[in-house]
Scaffold this motif. Structure first.
Motif, mmCIF file in Angstrom:
data_model
loop_
_atom_site.group_PDB
_atom_site.id
_atom_site.type_symbol
_atom_site.label_atom_id
_atom_site.label_comp_id
_atom_site.label_asym_id
_atom_site.label_seq_id
_atom_site.Cartn_x
_atom_site.Cartn_y
_atom_site.Cartn_z
ATOM 1 N N GLU A 1 -3.197 45.044 32.037
ATOM 2 C CA GLU A 1 -2.558 43.893 32.910
ATOM 3 C C GLU A 1 -1.205 44.559 33.588
ATOM 4 N N ASN A 2 -1.349 44.358 34.819
ATOM 5 C CA ASN A 2 -0.152 44.673 35.474
ATOM 6 C C ASN A 2 0.515 46.048 35.345
ATOM 7 N N GLY A 3 -0.616 46.973 35.216
ATOM 8 C CA GLY A 3 -0.367 48.425 35.006
ATOM 9 C C GLY A 3 0.083 48.619 33.348
ATOM 10 N N VAL A 4 0.100 47.719 32.634
ATOM 11 C CA VAL A 4 0.587 47.936 31.017
ATOM 12 C C VAL A 4 -0.886 47.977 30.366
ATOM 13 N N ASN A 5 -0.913 48.979 29.692
ATOM 14 C CA ASN A 5 -2.352 49.204 28.639
ATOM 15 C C ASN A 5 -1.693 48.472 27.273
ATOM 16 N N SER A 6 -2.284 47.287 27.293
ATOM 17 C CA SER A 6 -1.798 46.655 25.715
ATOM 18 C C SER A 6 -2.724 47.021 24.718
ATOM 19 N N ARG A 7 -2.409 47.564 23.749
ATOM 20 C CA ARG A 7 -3.140 48.425 22.621
ATOM 21 C C ARG A 7 -3.726 47.363 21.503
ATOM 22 N N PRO A 8 -4.728 47.619 21.082
ATOM 23 C CA PRO A 8 -5.233 46.546 19.900
ATOM 24 C C PRO A 8 -4.944 46.617 18.459
ATOM 25 N N HIS A 9 -5.031 45.718 17.816
ATOM 26 C CA HIS A 9 -4.671 45.385 16.541
ATOM 27 C C HIS A 9 -6.208 45.195 15.618
ATOM 28 N N ILE A 10 -6.467 46.226 15.018
ATOM 29 C CA ILE A 10 -7.896 46.412 14.437
ATOM 30 C C ILE A 10 -7.941 46.507 13.073
ATOM 31 N N SER A 11 -8.855 45.791 12.139
ATOM 32 C CA SER A 11 -8.781 45.534 10.581
ATOM 33 C C SER A 11 -10.262 46.101 10.367
ATOM 34 N N ILE A 12 -10.152 46.797 9.130
ATOM 35 C CA ILE A 12 -11.436 46.797 8.312
ATOM 36 C C ILE A 12 -11.382 46.063 6.984
ATOM 37 N N VAL A 13 -12.404 45.562 6.449
ATOM 38 C CA VAL A 13 -12.367 44.853 5.258
ATOM 39 C C VAL A 13 -13.440 45.401 4.309
ATOM 40 N N CYS A 14 -13.299 45.665 3.201
ATOM 41 C CA CYS A 14 -14.385 46.280 2.292
ATOM 42 C C CYS A 14 -14.114 45.590 0.888
ATOM 43 N N HIS B 1 -13.948 52.508 17.430
ATOM 44 C CA HIS B 1 -14.644 52.050 18.713
ATOM 45 C C HIS B 1 -13.563 50.907 19.237
ATOM 46 N N GLY B 2 -12.866 50.047 18.312
ATOM 47 C CA GLY B 2 -11.818 49.339 18.929
ATOM 48 C C GLY B 2 -10.457 50.060 19.208
ATOM 49 N N MET B 3 -10.008 51.160 18.473
ATOM 50 C CA MET B 3 -8.827 52.044 18.529
ATOM 51 C C MET B 3 -8.845 52.457 19.992
ATOM 52 N N LEU B 4 -10.132 53.185 20.277
ATOM 53 C CA LEU B 4 -10.054 54.163 21.620
ATOM 54 C C LEU B 4 -10.437 53.177 22.734
ATOM 55 N N ALA B 5 -10.625 51.940 22.761
ATOM 56 C CA ALA B 5 -10.922 51.159 24.036
ATOM 57 C C ALA B 5 -10.003 51.312 24.944
ATOM 58 N N ASN B 6 -10.491 51.605 26.249
ATOM 59 C CA ASN B 6 -9.510 51.900 27.269
ATOM 60 C C ASN B 6 -10.270 51.195 28.476
ATOM 61 N N THR B 7 -10.329 49.842 28.625
ATOM 62 C CA THR B 7 -10.987 48.946 29.695
ATOM 63 C C THR B 7 -9.943 47.999 30.056
ATOM 64 N N THR B 8 -10.159 47.520 31.328
ATOM 65 C CA THR B 8 -9.209 46.746 32.058
ATOM 66 C C THR B 8 -9.257 45.306 31.552
ATOM 67 N N TYR B 9 -10.539 44.879 31.278
ATOM 68 C CA TYR B 9 -10.819 43.542 30.755
ATOM 69 C C TYR B 9 -10.951 43.230 29.531
ATOM 70 N N ARG B 10 -10.209 42.066 28.860
ATOM 71 C CA ARG B 10 -10.375 41.791 27.475
ATOM 72 C C ARG B 10 -11.893 41.724 26.939
ATOM 73 N N SER B 11 -12.692 40.949 27.635
ATOM 74 C CA SER B 11 -13.848 40.552 27.321
ATOM 75 C C SER B 11 -15.049 41.803 27.416
ATOM 76 N N LEU B 12 -14.569 42.905 27.960
ATOM 77 C CA LEU B 12 -15.223 44.172 27.987
ATOM 78 C C LEU B 12 -14.972 45.333 27.165
ATOM 79 N N SER B 13 -13.778 44.880 26.226
ATOM 80 C CA SER B 13 -12.975 45.926 25.430
ATOM 81 C C SER B 13 -13.845 46.147 24.295
ATOM 82 N N GLY B 14 -13.617 47.349 23.698
ATOM 83 C CA GLY B 14 -13.687 47.886 22.267
ATOM 84 C C GLY B 14 -15.241 47.348 22.045
#
Length: 685
Positions: free
Chosen positions: A440-453, A483-496
């Motif tokens: 958004e606005n040229g900034v790639n906002s990075r994800p916060h990912i979790s795994i639970v076992c 899959h979540g970490m390497l996401a690189n899309t513009t839109y939230r709803s299509l990410s990861g």
């Protein structure tokens, strides 16, 4: 509670704007949800009240950005409800779920909003949109059309009622399974009852007993306790007790889910009919690679045809082995193999074939080493590095956190890892996120990912040592995480992981393959006491044993997928007996005698609580994809950076920006073939 002192409603002044768990209290959630829903609604109102004609920017992009705060609060809350729940969180979940469902309906049934979306959709051919923009537009249009935007008012109202009720029923289903799981314990004090059970499992059971102020040993239905007991306990009567308790979860009594199952199935069917679909499966599969129930059934039947003869042969061999084993050891004979004999004799047969068992391998799979191994595999494939940090808040002391960095040192993501069972945490393993990636606005906002076992906790004398199955589980969930970490899309709803459900398991299942490769195993499989690398002969045995009982395993997975379709691919209104319906479905796949007190449907959380309804087949579907894709890695080298980059660029980073078959064929050069899976599973020569 005012916004000023509710941390959920403020900008997170934390490292990387991570969730401020240290200051979040249960009392914050209800007011935060109310405020965030109100804010999201005002964002929708801003779109609909815009006097300018609808454009891609002022309608489609604005809609994708709306509700961001609500999404973050929801992800924090519902992750807690799965991994660290209690009575109060469950009460709040029951309160807010219908509100969230109502808000979702208010959006998708909003006439003015749909009119603007449709206006943009109708002129899509003239807009020169790139593939991601076009996908977002189509996804948003379908979100309305597939959720009642074209319905008459009275039907819209009924849809609202159904969705609110389904939200409550799904929560109740999960609460019943958790309560039934935690209600049971097998308390043993007689040493003779413990014969065959490995020392690591005994130590964990002794600590469980101690935590409950009891002498001796306590075994539970949590997987790290249940699986070793069923695999190794010599006492057949006690295995029967455990097996029946596990099979009876949420079937009868005060935690029964029978009514929930019937009501969920019927409401889903009614909802699909309202929207113009024949069944719930027809509705769901329209947005899947498989596309139709007919195609799913054909796929399942094709696999069943290949797997059943192999499974029958394996079952007969197991039965003969059990008879011989009991006779040779002067033990009481059995008339026929029962479900509580399966893991026990299977493990013994596997050991006789390959001289390999979990207890032999576990010393080489210390949890910390396996985690480092997963990180090293990710580094060699994608250049990621993982840096443990104590500066990020967690919801429980067992949760570990990492800063994940790219090769150039820039932040890739934040990673949470939660590995041990506890009260208030549901069974199983899953990946989730606390924040999605977007630009958004040229900034790639990075994800916060979790795994639970749910792995065995360290004891007073031993670290957490994993079974090989747990090693593949960790890699599986870590594959989802990548899959979540390497996401690189513009839109939230299509990410990861926002992809078609029968595509989402490809990144997770393909990563399991590295657990069988010498080059990967030697990176992390080291004896926890001697630091000796796992012997080459063990690796060879692991590879050889990979196809052991694959016929039975395939039959089991197919049976779950077929049970799912039996609830969701038909008109369920005539079903009044959950158990009878299940037995009729399992008739094609069950080789073991039925257990009267057991019922799978009432604890089948994947389809009645999770998101897998009409989609459980996707595990097998994704196995076809992963076997076919991994063939290319094997051909070019399992750490070949060129192939890894292609997989990252064409699959992992793309999220749901294009049709998954297009993404896959771009990577692989052709559509997937079933041959690689059949070969890997040993179902064809």
């Amino acid at each position: 509670m005012s916004k000023e002192n509710n941390p959920l409603l403020q900008t997170f002044e934390t490292p990387f704007q991570t969730a401020p768990f240290a200051v979040i209290e249960e009392a914050h959630f209800e007011s935060a949800f109310a405020k965030a829903i109100s804010l999201a609604q005002s964002e929708i109102d801003t779109i609909t009240s815009n006097s300018q004609p609808a454009t891609f920017a002022n309608t489609i992009e604005a809609l994708d950005r709306s509700g961001d705060q609500l999404s973050r609060i929801s992800s924090i809350f519902f992750n807690l409800n799965s991994a660290e729940t209690n009575d109060e969180i469950q009460r709040i979940a029951r309160e807010v779920s219908p509100q969230l469902s109502k808000f979702g309906n208010d959006v998708t049934l909003n006439k003015e909003l749909f009119a603007r979306v449709k206006a943009v959709y109708d002129q899509r051919d003239e807009l020169a949109l790139d593939p991601e923009q076009l996908t977002l537009l189509e996804k948003q249009y379908k979100r309305f059309a597939r959720n009642g935007a074209n319905l008459a008012e009275n039907k819209k109202e009924r849809l609202r009622e159904i969705d609110a009720k389904l939200a409550q029923l799904s929560l109740g289903f999960g609460e019943n399974v958790l309560a039934a799981t935690q209600e049971f314990e097998l308390h043993l004090t007689n040493k003779d009852d413990l014969a065959g059970i490995p020392e690591t499992a005994l130590e964990a059971a002794a600590e469980e007993a101690k935590s409950r102020d009891k002498e001796g040993y306590v075994f539970t239905l949590d997987y790290p306790s249940y699986i070793p007991f069923m695999t190794y306990a010599d006492n057949r009567e006690l295995r029967e007790t455990m097996s029946k308790a596990f099979g009876a979860r949420a079937y009868q009594g005060k935690h029964s889910n029978q009514e929930n199952v019937l009501e969920i199935a019927n409401l889903r069917f009614e909802r699909a009919n309202l929207l113009g679909y024949k069944t719930h499966a027809h509705f769901v599969l329209e947005e899947r690679m498989a596309m139709t129930p007919k195609k799913v059934r054909k796929f399942s039947e094709e696999l069943l045809k290949k797997a059943k003869p192999a499974a029958r042969k394996e079952f007969d061999e197991l039965t003969d082995f059990a008879v011989e084993y009991l006779r040779d050891n002067h033990l009481e004979p059995i008339k026929e193999l029962q479900k509580w004999d399966a893991a026990y004799f299977s493990e013994k047969l596997k050991k006789s074939h390959f001289n390999l068992d979990d207890e032999l391998l576990k010393p080489y799979f210390k949890l910390e080493n396996v985690i480092d191994g997963a990180f090293e595999v990710a580094n060699r494939l994608y250049g990621l590095t993982f840096h443990k940090t104590d500066n990020i808040d967690t919801y429980h002391k067992d949760v570990m956190t990492y800063e994940v960095k790219n090769e150039d040192g820039s932040l890739n993501s934040i990673f949470y890892a939660d590995f041990f069972p506890r009260k208030g945490k549901r069974n199983g393993a899953w990946m989730t996120s606390f924040k999605d990636q977007y630009i958004e606005n040229g900034v790639n906002s990075r994800p916060h990912i979790s795994i639970v076992c749910n792995f065995t906790k360290p004891t007073a004398t031993k670290p957490s040592l994993l079974t090989f199955n747990e090693v593949t589980t960790l890699f599986h969930e870590f594959g989802h995480a990548l899959h979540g970490m390497l996401a690189n899309t513009t839109y939230r709803s299509l990410s990861g992981t926002s992809v078609f459900w029968d595509f989402v398991e490809l990144p997770s299942q393909i990563l399991e393959n590295w657990c069988y490769e010498k080059e990967a195993l030697e990176l992390f499989a080291r004896h926890y006491e001697t630091d000796e690398v796992i012997p080459a002969e063990y690796i060879e045995k692991i590879k050889n044993a990979a196809s052991f009982h694959q016929g039975l395993q395939t039959l089991r997975q197919l049976s779950f997928g077929m049970l799912d379709m039996s609830w969701h691919g038909i008109d369920p209104r005539e079903i009044d007996d959950v158990k009878l319906h299940e037995m009729e479905t399992f008739d094609q796949t069950d080789l073991y005698p039925d257990v009267e007190s057991s019922c799978m449907s009432t604890a089948f959380a994947h389809i009645f609580q999770g998101g897998y309804s009409a989609g459980y087949y996707s595990y097998k579907w994704a196995e076809v994809l992963d076997a076919d894709a991994f063939e290319l890695f094997k051909e070019k080298g399992v750490f070949n950076r060129e192939i890894a980059s292609s997989f990252k660029d064409n699959v992992l980073s793309k999220g749901g920006t294009e049709n998954p078959m297009l993404l896959y064929t771009r990577f692989r050069g052709s559509e997937p073939k079933i041959d690689a899976l059949l070969k890997r599973a040993g179902l064809v020569a």
